[in-house]
Design an enzyme around this catalytic site. Structure first.
Site: not given
Length: 361
Positions: A136, A162, A164, A189, A214, A239, A263, A291
């Site tokens: 990420s 991934k 952000k 995400d 996400e 999530d 998670k 994570g």
């Protein structure tokens, strides 16, 4: 199994570089390591993943520590624990506080896998060996820097990345990364940074062949996510919404998402995580292991879970040196061709390095 002793170690681990999301910028990770000693003298370790401030969930390192000390541990005093799943059922009387529950429950799983003489991966029914993982990447100062960083991780062997995103740092970032890496498994995400008024931008993401988007909307929303999923070909992944298998079932019934980021800490421990993974597998949803900036103890638990066959998408389980200059375990986890090897030692299979961690056992 009876619990003989419990010790909580508080740590503050500086990040190698600041990590930026739509929530803000993180410079350090506060965490606690929980050591449980059984009446047989076996030690089990769990990691409290709550952050120092309540920006991801309502829990913080301090509040979760109090819940553990004042509510969860007293419930275990004198209790003969027959199996680790018993902990999840016992803790149901405590509302929320999933990360506090997870820190205790995962330590119990560690002990029971040691009692069985197995590594935690095998004890959970996972496949030992190499599992694919991803990385990420936080929001960067510009797209040039972002592309450079993605390139570094691709060269390091990561095959899933991934990004952000947030308003103002989204379409152009995705466009340039996709142009540079056309075959890379790429996802984004949003950490709840968008709402219905952003539909035109979110629709544009469909053209970049993303694996999933996400958490675009609110952390308690299922209805608006269902509304959005009907208009996108890209799968939505939830999530923060998902705290239990009941939440996963709600997402499925409402068609709010096609994927779930599982998670361990967010759902209260391994028992609930396994239930969610099983539900996803039985209902055609993608399950993958997320994570929480884990140190070596938490990462070991993640790897054991992600080795289950239900997890068909690479998780956010990066190498030990991804976030921290030095991890707290003796044998660091390393990436080889986009994969990480499951530990083979008893239990979680890692030992704390007292010199590196500052924990005196």
């Amino acid at each position: 199994m009876l619990i003989k002793q419990v010790t909580i170690y508080h740590l503050e681990m500086p990040l190698k570089t600041p990590f930026k999301t739509s929530y803000g910028i993180m410079h350090t990770k506060s965490l606690c390591i929980l050591k449980i000693v059984s009446d047989d003298g076996l030690e089990g370790y769990g990691e409290l993943e709550a952050f120092s401030a309540p920006w991801y969930t309502e829990e913080t390192t301090n509040t979760a520590s109090l819940i553990i000390k004042n509510h969860l541990l007293p419930m275990l005093k004198g209790l003969d624990i027959k199996e680790p799943s018993q902990i999840n059922q016992l803790f149901q009387v405590v509302r929320g506080n999933e990360m506090a529950k997870s820190a205790v429950e995962t330590a119990v799983w560690d002990i029971f896998s040691k009692l069985s003489g197995q590594c935690l991966t095998a004890y959970l029914g996972g496949n030992q060996g190499d599992i694919p993982v991803g990385v990420s990447i936080g929001i960067q100062k510009d797209t040039t820097e972002l592309v450079r960083i993605v390139g570094e991780y691709v060269r390091a062997g990561y095959t899933r990345v991934k990004l952000k995103i947030k308003p103002g740092s989204d379409i152009e970032s995705v466009r340039q990364v996709r142009n540079e890496f056309p075959d890379l498994t790429l996802m984004v995400d949003a950490n709840s940074a968008y709402n219905r008024t952003d539909i035109s931008m979110l629709k544009k993401l469909d053209q970049y062949n993303l694996a999933m988007i996400e958490q675009p909307f609110g952390v308690t929303d299922f209805v608006d996510h269902a509304w959005l999923q009907k208009q996108l070909s890209t799968p939505i992944c939830l999530d923060e919404n998902i705290r239990s298998v009941s939440d996963a079932r709600q997402a499925f019934e409402l068609q709010s998402a096609r994927a779930i980021n599982v998670k361990i800490a967010r759902v209260g421990g391994l028992d609930e995580a396994l239930k969610i993974a099983t539900f996803c597998h039985e209902n055609g949803m993608i399950a993958w292991c997320g994570g929480m900036f884990e140190a070596g103890i938490g990462r070991a638990h993640n790897i054991a879970l992600a080795a289950r066959t239900e997890f068909t998408f690479p998780g956010d389980i990066s190498a030990s040196n991804r976030y921290f200059e030095k991890d707290i375990i003796k044998n660091d986890f390393k990436i080889n061709n986009g994969k990480i090897t499951t530990p083979i030692g008893s239990g979680i299979g890692v030992d704390i390095d007292q010199k590196k961690s500052g924990i005196l056992l």
